[in-house]
Design a protein around this motif. Structure first.
Motif, PDB file in Angstrom:
ATOM      1  N   VAL A 128       0.824  -1.216   0.000  1.00 27.98           N
ATOM      2  CA  VAL A 128       0.000   0.000   0.000  1.00 27.98           C
ATOM      3  C   VAL A 128       0.851   1.256   0.000  1.00 27.98           C
ATOM      4  O   VAL A 128       0.307   2.373  -0.008  1.00 27.98           O
ATOM      5  CB  VAL A 128      -0.962   0.002   1.199  1.00 27.98           C
ATOM      6  N   GLY A 129       2.175   1.112  -0.009  1.00 28.56           N
ATOM      7  CA  GLY A 129       3.033   2.283  -0.075  1.00 28.56           C
ATOM      8  C   GLY A 129       4.486   1.930   0.168  1.00 28.56           C
ATOM      9  O   GLY A 129       4.797   0.902   0.782  1.00 28.56           O
ATOM     10  N   THR A 130       5.372   2.788  -0.339  1.00 31.30           N
ATOM     11  CA  THR A 130       6.810   2.619  -0.127  1.00 31.30           C
ATOM     12  C   THR A 130       7.442   3.995   0.064  1.00 31.30           C
ATOM     13  O   THR A 130       6.926   5.013  -0.428  1.00 31.30           O
ATOM     14  CB  THR A 130       7.502   1.937  -1.323  1.00 31.30           C
ATOM     15  N   HIS A 131       8.567   4.015   0.769  1.00 35.42           N
ATOM     16  CA  HIS A 131       9.343   5.258   0.900  1.00 35.42           C
ATOM     17  C   HIS A 131      10.764   4.868   1.271  1.00 35.42           C
ATOM     18  O   HIS A 131      10.978   3.991   2.098  1.00 35.42           O
ATOM     19  CB  HIS A 131       8.761   6.175   1.970  1.00 35.42           C
ATOM     20  N   HIS A 132      11.734   5.521   0.655  1.00 38.28           N
ATOM     21  CA  HIS A 132      13.135   5.239   0.978  1.00 38.28           C
ATOM     22  C   HIS A 132      13.478   5.769   2.365  1.00 38.28           C
ATOM     23  O   HIS A 132      12.703   6.496   2.999  1.00 38.28           O
ATOM     24  CB  HIS A 132      14.054   5.851  -0.077  1.00 38.28           C
ATOM     25  N   ILE A 145       2.231   7.212   5.737  1.00 39.19           N
ATOM     26  CA  ILE A 145       1.961   5.871   6.263  1.00 39.19           C
ATOM     27  C   ILE A 145       0.567   5.817   6.867  1.00 39.19           C
ATOM     28  O   ILE A 145      -0.203   4.870   6.637  1.00 39.19           O
ATOM     29  CB  ILE A 145       3.015   5.480   7.308  1.00 39.19           C
ATOM     30  N   ALA A 146       0.215   6.843   7.640  1.00 36.82           N
ATOM     31  CA  ALA A 146      -1.102   6.880   8.282  1.00 36.82           C
ATOM     32  C   ALA A 146      -2.221   6.873   7.250  1.00 36.82           C
ATOM     33  O   ALA A 146      -3.267   6.241   7.444  1.00 36.82           O
ATOM     34  CB  ALA A 146      -1.209   8.114   9.183  1.00 36.82           C
ATOM     35  N   GLN A 147      -2.007   7.582   6.144  1.00 41.61           N
ATOM     36  CA  GLN A 147      -3.022   7.607   5.083  1.00 41.61           C
ATOM     37  C   GLN A 147      -3.188   6.232   4.452  1.00 41.61           C
ATOM     38  O   GLN A 147      -4.288   5.838   4.065  1.00 41.61           O
ATOM     39  CB  GLN A 147      -2.624   8.632   4.020  1.00 41.61           C
ATOM     40  N   ALA A 148      -2.092   5.477   4.353  1.00 40.50           N
ATOM     41  CA  ALA A 148      -2.142   4.148   3.733  1.00 40.50           C
ATOM     42  C   ALA A 148      -2.758   3.104   4.662  1.00 40.50           C
ATOM     43  O   ALA A 148      -3.271   2.087   4.191  1.00 40.50           O
ATOM     44  CB  ALA A 148      -0.736   3.715   3.328  1.00 40.50           C
TER      45      ALA A 148
END
Length: 238
Positions: A128-132, A145-148
């Motif tokens: 549902v999401g990624t971030h480096h 993250i909270a939105q996902a």
């Protein structure tokens, strides 16, 4: 078995199946839960890092990650733990046991989390999401993250991962958040685990340190851990 105390830190004497059962229970609850996979290096750092110590103390699950933890539990507490429950092994077990798990990947170099996401989806997860892991503005990452609203948040931020999760646990919107070290690199194919024979003989840590120059500066903590255990065994708790 009840939670143990090892070198002043909590430790749950779970095997892999026990950890999976606990986490399945967490996923059924509305609040966020932190999972720490306790290895010797983290245990040593926590002796002088108050924020890390508090994160471990307040984690809902602390698993034995590393042969050193198994040895220390047997030496100091007389408890023979069944097996290691490492970050990478627990991640893979969760994805296989719980198809459709909503997963957010945070950490590693730019591009790595996206490549790891493909493997997560191949194993049955829903990314549902990624971030480096190279970011300065933490609030924006926490908000994303909270939105996902993932079921499982995998955090690979090196020495910052446990305190990051603890600091924002109430705001992450994740049912379970776990620090996983280099697991994203493994999932992405950027790093390979030592062969099965090394894992069976509990030599995985030795090969990792010996073959990766970036880990050499961390090796002294392993000997510090041994010293702490031997000191407590001989003289008792300070």
């Amino acid at each position: 078995m009840e939670r143990l105390t090892l070198l002043g830190l909590p430790l749950d004497p779970v095997d892999m199946q026990g950890a999976l059962t606990r986490i399945k229970g967490f996923l059924a609850e509305p609040k966020s839960h932190q999972v720490v996979t306790l290895n010797p290096e983290i245990a040593v750092r926590a002796q002088s890092d108050a924020a890390l110590r508090r994160a471990i103390e307040e984690a809902e699950l602390v698993t034995p990650d590393g042969v050193g933890i198994l040895w220390a539990a047997r030496s100091l507490l007389g408890v023979k733990l069944a097996e290691r429950v490492t970050g990478v092994d627990l991640t893979l077990a969760l994805l296989r046991a719980l198809p459709g798990l909503r997963v957010y990947l945070l950490g590693a170099r730019p591009g790595v989390a996206e490549r790891a996401a493909k493997e997560v989806e191949r194993l049955g997860g829903v990314v549902v999401g990624t971030h480096h892991g190279f970011f300065q503005e933490e609030a924006a990452v926490v908000e994303a993250i909270a939105q996902a609203r993932p079921d499982l948040l995998l955090v690979g931020l090196g020495e910052k991962q446990e305190t990051f999760i603890h600091r924002y646990k109430a705001h992450l919107g994740a049912r379970v958040a776990m620090g996983v070290g280099g697991t994203l690199d493994v999932l992405a194919g950027e790093a390979r685990r030592p062969p099965q024979w090394a894992q069976r003989l509990h030599l995985e840590w030795l090969l990792r340190v010996g073959l990766d120059p970036k880990r050499w500066r961390r090796a002294p903590r392993l000997w510090t851990f041994v010293g702490l255990v031997l000191k407590e065994k001989r003289f008792g708790k300070s």
